[in-house]
Design a protein around this motif. Structure first.
Motif, PDB file in Angstrom:
ATOM      1  N   ASN A 102       0.435   2.449   9.659  1.00 50.02           N
ATOM      2  CA  ASN A 102       0.534   3.616   8.898  1.00 50.02           C
ATOM      3  C   ASN A 102       0.679   3.403   7.216  1.00 50.02           C
ATOM      4  O   ASN A 102       1.396   2.401   6.948  1.00 50.02           O
ATOM      5  CB  ASN A 102       1.545   4.483   9.444  1.00 50.02           C
ATOM      6  N   ILE A 103       0.679   4.619   6.819  1.00 49.40           N
ATOM      7  CA  ILE A 103       0.477   4.658   4.999  1.00 49.40           C
ATOM      8  C   ILE A 103       2.100   4.324   4.793  1.00 49.40           C
ATOM      9  O   ILE A 103       2.920   4.862   5.464  1.00 49.40           O
ATOM     10  CB  ILE A 103      -0.208   5.477   4.495  1.00 49.40           C
ATOM     11  N   LEU A 104       2.115   3.846   3.744  1.00 46.18           N
ATOM     12  CA  LEU A 104       3.707   3.648   3.014  1.00 46.18           C
ATOM     13  C   LEU A 104       3.562   4.463   1.767  1.00 46.18           C
ATOM     14  O   LEU A 104       3.091   3.948   0.804  1.00 46.18           O
ATOM     15  CB  LEU A 104       3.701   1.978   2.807  1.00 46.18           C
ATOM     16  N   ALA A 105       4.292   5.431   1.684  1.00 43.25           N
ATOM     17  CA  ALA A 105       4.666   6.312   0.560  1.00 43.25           C
ATOM     18  C   ALA A 105       5.813   5.721   0.077  1.00 43.25           C
ATOM     19  O   ALA A 105       6.352   4.947   0.411  1.00 43.25           O
ATOM     20  CB  ALA A 105       4.809   7.498   1.101  1.00 43.25           C
ATOM     21  N   ASN A 106       5.801   6.035  -1.567  1.00 48.21           N
ATOM     22  CA  ASN A 106       7.087   5.692  -2.157  1.00 48.21           C
ATOM     23  C   ASN A 106       7.010   4.134  -2.453  1.00 48.21           C
ATOM     24  O   ASN A 106       8.084   3.478  -2.963  1.00 48.21           O
ATOM     25  CB  ASN A 106       8.352   6.224  -1.758  1.00 48.21           C
ATOM     26  N   TYR A 173       6.314  -3.356  -4.438  1.00 45.05           N
ATOM     27  CA  TYR A 173       7.687  -3.420  -3.973  1.00 45.05           C
ATOM     28  C   TYR A 173       8.024  -2.129  -3.229  1.00 45.05           C
ATOM     29  O   TYR A 173       7.150  -1.411  -3.157  1.00 45.05           O
ATOM     30  CB  TYR A 173       8.649  -3.305  -5.208  1.00 45.05           C
ATOM     31  N   ASN A 174       9.078  -2.400  -2.260  1.00 42.45           N
ATOM     32  CA  ASN A 174       9.463  -0.964  -1.487  1.00 42.45           C
ATOM     33  C   ASN A 174      10.097  -0.344  -2.443  1.00 42.45           C
ATOM     34  O   ASN A 174      10.307  -0.169  -3.602  1.00 42.45           O
ATOM     35  CB  ASN A 174      10.079  -1.498  -0.258  1.00 42.45           C
ATOM     36  N   ALA A 175      10.378   0.958  -1.809  1.00 47.37           N
ATOM     37  CA  ALA A 175      11.190   1.986  -2.711  1.00 47.37           C
ATOM     38  C   ALA A 175      12.423   1.450  -3.376  1.00 47.37           C
ATOM     39  O   ALA A 175      12.856   2.185  -4.038  1.00 47.37           O
ATOM     40  CB  ALA A 175      11.293   3.190  -1.793  1.00 47.37           C
TER      41      ALA A 175
END
Length: 246
Positions: A102-106, A173-175
């Protein structure tokens, strides 16, 4: 010393971590994320509604010798600055291997690439780069993926330099600011050939290295090849999906 000597993967794997960690630590996470989110653009037609049934992490690559020194200060959609070249819209989709593709927002997405003459901002003046661009910032920027998983940038088509095929560097990077992946985006050679035959690229000529002969892309470009549409008159649109373990 030749530029390609700095692009060996053994060097890049260590260099990417050494550079990225202290830079992110130098600014507060909440400030970085808030600023990036504020300037995330609409993407204009990138359809991410269909989720792949399976996926694997995109190849990791070297950050190279010219990573952005202070990426958190370059939160911007339009990274062109004063550089001349064929317009390029860059749409990068981030998907999460750990969440059924699934898409990764933020997600925070940093990109950087060279200009039409093969030069990078923030560096230069000796050895690997003849022009001193240490005090200027072009063709570098940071955006945060929107609700559809897309980070969009406005730039120019990258040039090339000896020993490397045309490419864009990407650090994701992650959020929370944790590094997920350092990779690169490859370009279709047929499109690059058309671009480099005209405009400000013509005096530099055609790239001297094919994707198959590029040391950094020696593991292949199957997970790094972009889709590029458009023309030299209308400009080009690059769309590329990057898979991370989010």
């Amino acid at each position: 010393m030749k530029r390609i000597d700095f692009l060996r993967k053994s060097f890049g794997s260590l260099g990417a971590l050494a550079v990225a960690t202290p830079l992110l630590a130098s600014c507060k996470e909440d400030e970085v994320i808030a600023d990036a989110t504020t300037t995330t653009p609409t993407t204009g037609g990138v359809d991410t509604s269909v989720t792949p049934s399976s996926c694997s992490v995109t190849n990791s690559e070297t950050a190279g010798p010219f990573p952005t020194l202070q990426p958190a200060t370059l939160v911007k959609k339009d990274i062109t600055s004063d550089r001349k070249g064929t317009p390029l819209t860059i749409n990068i989709v981030i998907r999460n291997v750990n969440n059924s593709c699934n898409i990764l927002a933020n997600a925070i997405v940093d990109i950087w690439h060279c200009d039409a003459a093969g030069e990078y901002s923030e560096y230069g003046g000796s050895g690997m780069q003849s022009t001193n661009y240490t005090s200027v910032h072009f063709l570098r920027g940071r955006q945060t993926t929107d609700s559809t998983g897309v980070a969009a940038f406005t730039s120019i088509y990258p040039g090339w330099y000896s020993g490397r095929a045309p490419h864009i560097h990407v650090h994701i990077y992650n959020a929370s600011g944790t590094s997920l992946l350092v990779t690169q985006i490859a370009f279709p050679e047929a499109v690059s050939g058309v671009v480099y035959a005209q405009g400000v690229y013509a005096s530099h000529g055609q790239a001297d290295t094919k994707n198959a002969n590029d040391n950094v892309f020696s593991d292949g470009v199957s997970t790094e090849m972009s889709t590029v549409t458009g023309s030299t008159t209308a400009g080009y649109v690059l769309t590329h999906t990057i898979y991370v373990k989010g």
